[in-house]
Design a protein around this motif. Sequence first.
Motif, PDB file in Angstrom:
ATOM      1  N   TYR A  46     -14.695  -5.111   6.603  1.00 13.99           N
ATOM      2  CA  TYR A  46     -15.508  -5.781   5.591  1.00 13.99           C
ATOM      3  C   TYR A  46     -15.915  -7.192   6.032  1.00 13.99           C
ATOM      4  O   TYR A  46     -16.559  -7.923   5.292  1.00 13.99           O
ATOM      5  CB  TYR A  46     -14.725  -5.884   4.276  1.00 13.99           C
ATOM      6  N   THR A  62     -19.977  -3.599   3.574  1.00 13.40           N
ATOM      7  CA  THR A  62     -19.884  -4.744   2.672  1.00 13.40           C
ATOM      8  C   THR A  62     -21.018  -5.738   2.901  1.00 13.40           C
ATOM      9  O   THR A  62     -21.309  -6.110   4.035  1.00 13.40           O
ATOM     10  CB  THR A  62     -18.535  -5.466   2.864  1.00 13.40           C
ATOM     11  N   ARG A  95     -20.673  -1.663  -0.758  1.00 12.27           N
ATOM     12  CA  ARG A  95     -19.883  -2.659  -1.498  1.00 12.27           C
ATOM     13  C   ARG A  95     -20.631  -3.986  -1.501  1.00 12.27           C
ATOM     14  O   ARG A  95     -21.009  -4.494  -0.452  1.00 12.27           O
ATOM     15  CB  ARG A  95     -18.509  -2.835  -0.854  1.00 12.27           C
ATOM     16  N   SER A 148     -20.141  -7.864  -2.745  1.00 17.28           N
ATOM     17  CA  SER A 148     -19.126  -8.802  -3.217  1.00 17.28           C
ATOM     18  C   SER A 148     -19.696 -10.201  -3.244  1.00 17.28           C
ATOM     19  O   SER A 148     -20.793 -10.463  -2.725  1.00 17.28           O
ATOM     20  CB  SER A 148     -17.891  -8.777  -2.303  1.00 17.28           C
ATOM     21  N   PRO A 169     -11.084  -7.030  -0.784  1.00 19.44           N
ATOM     22  CA  PRO A 169     -11.603  -6.045  -1.739  1.00 19.44           C
ATOM     23  C   PRO A 169     -10.757  -5.959  -3.009  1.00 19.44           C
ATOM     24  O   PRO A 169      -9.538  -6.168  -2.984  1.00 19.44           O
ATOM     25  CB  PRO A 169     -11.536  -4.725  -0.950  1.00 19.44           C
ATOM     26  N   TRP A 210     -11.509  -0.299  -5.152  1.00 16.93           N
ATOM     27  CA  TRP A 210     -12.862  -0.261  -4.582  1.00 16.93           C
ATOM     28  C   TRP A 210     -13.104   1.086  -3.909  1.00 16.93           C
ATOM     29  O   TRP A 210     -12.182   1.734  -3.438  1.00 16.93           O
ATOM     30  CB  TRP A 210     -13.061  -1.411  -3.600  1.00 16.93           C
TER      31      TRP A 210
END
Length: 497
Positions: free
Chosen positions: A304, A426, A450, A452, A460, A464
């Motif tokens: 990520y 991400t 994802r 964020s 995370p 998730w």
Amino acid sequence: MTSKPHRIQAGYLPGLPAAEVDWQVLPFAQGSESLEVAVPVLSAAQMDALAARVRGASALHLKTMAVSDIIAVIDQAIARLLDRSDPYRQQAEAYLPLVSGYDREMVRLGLTGFFKTFRAAQLHRFVAEDFANPKLLDGFQPTPKGGAVRAFGPDLLVHNWAGNVPALALWSMVCGLLVKAGNIGKLPSAEPLFAGWFARLLAEVHPPIADCFAVVWWRGAGEDGASGGASALYAQADTVLAYGGNEALDAIRRRLPVTTRFLPHGHKLGFGVVSASALDAHKAPTLARLAAWDVMRYDQQGCYSPHVFYVQRGGVVSPRAFADHLAGELANLHRRFPRRPLSVEDSAAVARWQQAVEWKALSSPSGQEAADQLIGAPSAAWSVAYNDTPQPLAPTATQRTIQVVAVDALDDVVPLVAPHSRFLQTAGIAAAPAELYRLAGLLGSVGVTRISAIGAMSAPEAGWHHDGRFNLLDLVRMTEIEQSAELAAEPFAPYAD
């Protein structure tokens, strides 16, 4: 004269005496500190016996527990891991920095933040993310269409863990427990300690489930092992959950029977997007500090972690000024959390990446501002490359190397990342609410799974959807009692006469 390295025995082998097991020693050293970790190498017969024991114990104990009771057990174990006076937490803080090379304070803070996502409240939310009715894991539940349904976890779930981030095995091990699977995990050579500790801790917290899981080791994908332990385990697994590089995942896939469910999680590319609306004189420095944390955490080794920040022009703070802020924050963080010592291979990769940036700068037309600019000294323990023209998403050398790319509009980011749709996961976004939702829709359509906040990319939330999939639903099979069966059963009931 150097002292003899301390030795720790890793893994967790219920029912197998240590004296009957072969042990491979993995050496670790950081500066003047050294450690030897002995990992268990099982024969095919031993692995068969271990798998049978875990499968049987899971059927007898774990599968008969309510999910809420399993969560309570995990919560007790996590409470001890959050207690810095507990021996398990103390050995994690003492030895995980030594085997991983990461800064001790970074590991301490990282472990605390990570463990907090596995407390009871978070685990209940975790289950509710995948199951509208969590009782499906405990028994048959009515369905709106009539009849009933129940979720069954695998009898034997095999985990093949990666060791790029300390304690990463906790994610999948908890998932396996929540679906009541018998769990056997393969330790990563890069971090062979935490999974065994967690297994022992669970056994202490709730002894009846002590035989419901095991932690083993073999080299690589198991091809070079003469013992055949890996093949024996893969042959018995109902489901295999694996993390790592694409080549390693492919090697595992080729070893599995065609009937075995395989859930791979390979390398991913993360990136950030900064709107002009976030770039005033007050917000931009704070945002750069958050972005630097995402780059610094575990030296971008997580799937990520960001590799590029796309920064929109038109704000009070320019994209180049944002890159300067980011460089300053990375320098500050290095003083607090020094980058881990690099291997020869990693040092060469960083040098090649820096040289590529410098070469582009030198190759720019005379009198024109360089398209690529390396901010800061190449010898620094971080690198920021600034590019004033749109650049496709590409991996950096990690190890706190990051690229900042200026864009005219947020929509310009989409075609720059779309060619890597299979590797997207991400995206950290700093934008106004309307911009956030519109951009999230565009990025989701090209593969991002994802979204964020910047600063939270490498942390995370509990529950998730890893790589856009279901953590728990993907592990279970559903058994349905159709309404026709319910109606057909009625005439046979005692009250029917």
